[in-house]
Design an enzyme around this catalytic site. Structure first.
Site, PDB file in Angstrom:
ATOM      1  N   ARG A 162      -1.037  24.446  -6.259  1.00 32.02           N
ATOM      2  CA  ARG A 162       0.376  24.813  -6.071  1.00 32.02           C
ATOM      3  C   ARG A 162       1.306  23.809  -6.738  1.00 32.02           C
ATOM      4  O   ARG A 162       2.404  23.538  -6.262  1.00 32.02           O
ATOM      5  CB  ARG A 162       0.752  24.952  -4.586  1.00 32.02           C
ATOM      6  N   SER A 236       2.970  32.209   2.299  1.00 30.18           N
ATOM      7  CA  SER A 236       2.562  30.949   2.904  1.00 30.18           C
ATOM      8  C   SER A 236       3.709  29.937   2.824  1.00 30.18           C
ATOM      9  O   SER A 236       4.169  29.612   1.739  1.00 30.18           O
ATOM     10  CB  SER A 236       1.367  30.456   2.093  1.00 30.18           C
ATOM     11  N   GLU A 354       5.462  24.714   0.846  1.00 31.39           N
ATOM     12  CA  GLU A 354       5.155  25.341  -0.449  1.00 31.39           C
ATOM     13  C   GLU A 354       6.393  26.047  -0.999  1.00 31.39           C
ATOM     14  O   GLU A 354       6.640  26.075  -2.203  1.00 31.39           O
ATOM     15  CB  GLU A 354       4.004  26.351  -0.271  1.00 31.39           C
TER      16      GLU A 354
HETATM   17  C1  LIG Z   1       4.054  38.274   0.907  1.00 29.20           C
HETATM   18  C2  LIG Z   1       3.878  37.131  -0.069  1.00 29.20           C
HETATM   19  C3  LIG Z   1       2.606  36.764  -0.472  1.00 29.20           C
HETATM   20  C4  LIG Z   1       2.423  35.707  -1.377  1.00 29.20           C
HETATM   21  N1  LIG Z   1       1.153  35.396  -1.767  1.00 29.20           N
HETATM   22  C5  LIG Z   1       0.945  34.377  -2.639  1.00 29.20           C
HETATM   23  C6  LIG Z   1      -0.376  34.046  -3.069  1.00 29.20           C
HETATM   24  O1  LIG Z   1      -1.352  34.684  -2.698  1.00 29.20           O
HETATM   25  N2  LIG Z   1      -0.521  32.995  -3.914  1.00 29.20           N
HETATM   26  C7  LIG Z   1       0.548  32.276  -4.385  1.00 29.20           C
HETATM   27  O2  LIG Z   1       0.336  31.343  -5.160  1.00 29.20           O
HETATM   28  N3  LIG Z   1       1.816  32.594  -4.007  1.00 29.20           N
HETATM   29  C8  LIG Z   1       2.039  33.603  -3.153  1.00 29.20           C
HETATM   30  N4  LIG Z   1       3.311  33.927  -2.756  1.00 29.20           N
HETATM   31  C9  LIG Z   1       4.445  33.153  -3.295  1.00 29.20           C
HETATM   32  C10 LIG Z   1       5.138  33.809  -4.545  1.00 29.20           C
HETATM   33  O3  LIG Z   1       4.782  35.154  -4.654  1.00 29.20           O
HETATM   34  C11 LIG Z   1       4.744  33.101  -5.843  1.00 29.20           C
HETATM   35  O4  LIG Z   1       5.062  31.743  -5.779  1.00 29.20           O
HETATM   36  C12 LIG Z   1       5.466  33.711  -7.071  1.00 29.20           C
HETATM   37  O5  LIG Z   1       4.946  33.169  -8.257  1.00 29.20           O
HETATM   38  C13 LIG Z   1       6.955  33.483  -7.040  1.00 29.20           C
HETATM   39  O6  LIG Z   1       7.515  34.250  -8.082  1.00 29.20           O
HETATM   40  P1  LIG Z   1       9.052  34.624  -8.098  1.00 29.20           P
HETATM   41  O7  LIG Z   1       9.346  35.269  -9.399  1.00 29.20           O
HETATM   42  O8  LIG Z   1       9.405  35.394  -6.888  1.00 29.20           O
HETATM   43  O9  LIG Z   1       9.699  33.162  -8.056  1.00 29.20           O
HETATM   44  P2  LIG Z   1      11.067  32.723  -7.402  1.00 29.20           P
HETATM   45  O10 LIG Z   1      10.942  32.700  -5.910  1.00 29.20           O
HETATM   46  O11 LIG Z   1      12.198  33.506  -7.975  1.00 29.20           O
HETATM   47  O12 LIG Z   1      11.167  31.224  -7.941  1.00 29.20           O
HETATM   48  C14 LIG Z   1      10.258  30.251  -7.478  1.00 29.20           C
HETATM   49  C15 LIG Z   1      10.589  28.909  -8.155  1.00 29.20           C
HETATM   50  O13 LIG Z   1      10.347  29.010  -9.539  1.00 29.20           O
HETATM   51  C16 LIG Z   1      11.547  28.791 -10.298  1.00 29.20           C
HETATM   52  N5  LIG Z   1      11.491  29.754 -11.394  1.00 29.20           N
HETATM   53  C17 LIG Z   1      11.318  31.095 -11.281  1.00 29.20           C
HETATM   54  N6  LIG Z   1      11.246  31.652 -12.494  1.00 29.20           N
HETATM   55  C18 LIG Z   1      11.405  30.658 -13.405  1.00 29.20           C
HETATM   56  C19 LIG Z   1      11.431  30.584 -14.828  1.00 29.20           C
HETATM   57  N7  LIG Z   1      11.307  31.688 -15.576  1.00 29.20           N
HETATM   58  N8  LIG Z   1      11.625  29.387 -15.419  1.00 29.20           N
HETATM   59  C20 LIG Z   1      11.759  28.266 -14.678  1.00 29.20           C
HETATM   60  N9  LIG Z   1      11.740  28.258 -13.329  1.00 29.20           N
HETATM   61  C21 LIG Z   1      11.559  29.431 -12.702  1.00 29.20           C
HETATM   62  C22 LIG Z   1      12.689  29.031  -9.322  1.00 29.20           C
HETATM   63  O14 LIG Z   1      13.842  28.325  -9.697  1.00 29.20           O
HETATM   64  C23 LIG Z   1      12.061  28.527  -8.030  1.00 29.20           C
HETATM   65  O15 LIG Z   1      12.150  27.118  -7.971  1.00 29.20           O
HETATM   66  C24 LIG Z   1       3.540  34.993  -1.866  1.00 29.20           C
HETATM   67  C25 LIG Z   1       4.839  35.383  -1.469  1.00 29.20           C
HETATM   68  C26 LIG Z   1       5.001  36.442  -0.587  1.00 29.20           C
HETATM   69  C27 LIG Z   1       6.398  36.858  -0.203  1.00 29.20           C
END
Ligand SMILES: Cc1cc2nc3c(=O)[nH]c(=O)nc-3n(C[C@H](O)[C@H](O)[C@H](O)COP(=O)(O)OP(=O)(O)OC[C@H]3O[C@@H](n4cnc5c(N)ncnc54)[C@H](O)[C@@H]3O)c2cc1C
Length: 358
Positions: A162, A236, A354
């Site tokens: 992570r 998580s 996380e």
């Molecule tokens: C139900 C559920 C289940 C999940 N299961 C998992 C799992 O199994 N494994 C896991 O690893 N994670 C899991 N997650 C967490 C999440 O899905 C991941 O971390 C995912 O990659 C986040 O993507 P996002 O586009 O929503 O990021 P965001 O929430 O929009 O952003 C997350 C971070 O990344 C930064 N960011 C986003 N995009 C960019 C970019 N293009 N350039 C620079 N910075 C950026 C943002 O500023 C922020 O700091 C889960 C979440 C939920 C709600």
């Protein structure tokens, strides 16, 4: 270029907290990003993908940049691999399905993770024994300081559990615009983790395929993880803490049955599933660090199903904090702090969040 002022972010992140951004702009490519930044050269900025790993504890007094860089393109092929370049704004699961349709291996265990491709390297997303670092080839990112486009190799990204360089040395400096993945023509199936094998058996699968594994993962995740469309959450909330072998020996003597994994294994789903039967109680190699199941530690402190107002701990997944409707980000954060302190007090183990706290 459209820049909106005083925009609600409630629908733009999965916790569904009612906060506002001072400005919100969307960008589709490097040029539109540069144009927005030229108009707003100073102040706070936040790059937003699907908002599935963010907790807003207050209004965002700055510019939210919503990433809408699209496109999924095969850019090279050889005997063993297919190289696919994906726009950072593409939905992660849509990309996984694209690979499954072509029978390409490497991301099937990562099915149904919410969010966008651009955020996947941020924390080296992982589940069911796989992490994206195993299929990562390179990415291109825009430097917010000088506007230059920079390529990052696997080594440059410094992926860990992570973790990546973008959460550490390069924090808040880059906007990831696209990521190139290296998918296998001949998949290496990984079904040993969690309940995949049982699910494949239940599904009556005779011939293993990336599609079958993806379907199994989808079934398991859908039955175990709360759907953010129904109940606000960010998956998580805490990482699984890593302790030394010596510390684990002491902990397991004091708390028999404490689940743990050799630290190099990927424990996301076991810990988040609440099905502690999936966790192995193993000693590991002498001296090898061990990863504890944060969900188990939290559950042992009595938090599972706890609710205060609209902030709570999910009734089946102690690792998932939830917004039952109108919780504030501060209420969720305060609850996470109480959990953290109680785990520290009972086990002497410090949990790390996380979810990105804004
Ligand atoms: C139900 C559920 C289940 C999940 N299961 C998992 C799992 O199994 N494994 C896991 O690893 N994670 C899991 N997650 C967490 C999440 O899905 C991941 O971390 C995912 O990659 C986040 O993507 P996002 O586009 O929503 O990021 P965001 O929430 O929009 O952003 C997350 C971070 O990344 C930064 N960011 C986003 N995009 C960019 C970019 N293009 N350039 C620079 N910075 C950026 C943002 O500023 C922020 O700091 C889960 C979440 C939920 C709600």
């Amino acid at each position: 270029m459209t820049i909106q002022s005083n925009v609600s972010l409630k629908a733009l992140h999965t916790f569904g907290i009612n906060v506002q951004a001072r400005q919100l702009a969307t960008f589709q490519d490097q040029d539109s990003l540069a144009e927005i930044l030229a108009a707003y050269p100073d102040g706070h900025r936040l790059i937003l993908g699907g908002g599935s790993n963010i907790l807003f504890t207050q209004d965002f007094d700055g510019l939210v940049l919503k990433n809408e860089v699209m496109g999924i393109e095969t850019i090279a092929e050889d005997d063993n691999y297919v190289y696919i370049k994906v726009g950072a704004g593409e939905n992660w699961h849509r990309f996984v399905q694209h690979c499954i349709r072509q029978d390409l291996g490497g991301v099937e265990n990562l099915s149904l993770i919410p969010g966008c491709v651009g955020a996947s390297p941020m924390q080296n997303i992982g589940a069911y024994g796989m992490e994206i670092k195993e299929v990562f080839q390179e990415l291109e990112a825009y430097h917010l300081g000088d506007g230059a486009l920079q390529a990052f190799s696997l080594n440059d990204c410094a992926f860990g559990y992570r973790e990546s360089v973008f959460k550490n040395k390069c924090k808040d400096q880059f906007v990831i615009l696209n990521v190139t993945f290296r998918l296998r023509r001949a998949p290496i199936f990984n079904t040993t983790y969690g309940a995949i094998e049982q699910e494949l058996e239940r599904m009556g699968v005779k011939d293993l395929s990336v599609k079958a594994i993806s379907d199994a993962v989808i079934n398991i995740r859908s039955s175990k993880l709360p759907d953010p469309a129904k109940i606000g959450n960010a998956g998580s909330f805490f990482k699984n803490p890593v302790v030394s072998a010596a510390a684990f020996a002491k902990l397991s003597a004091a708390h028999p049955g404490m689940p743990a994994y050799p630290a190099e294994q990927e424990p996301y789903l076991s810990s988040v599933s609440g099905d502690q039967g999936e966790a192995e109680d193993v000693a590991g190699d002498a001296g090898a660090p061990m990863k504890l199941a944060a969900g188990w530690l939290i559950e042992q402190c009595g938090w599972k199903g706890y609710r205060k107002g609209d902030a709570g701990v999910h009734e089946r997944q102690a690792l998932v904090l939830v917004n039952y409707g109108n919780a504030t980000g501060k209420e969720i954060y305060d609850l996470s702090q109480e959990i953290l302190e109680s785990v520290q007090k009972k086990f002497g183990v410090t949990l790390e969040r996380e979810v990105n706290i804004i």
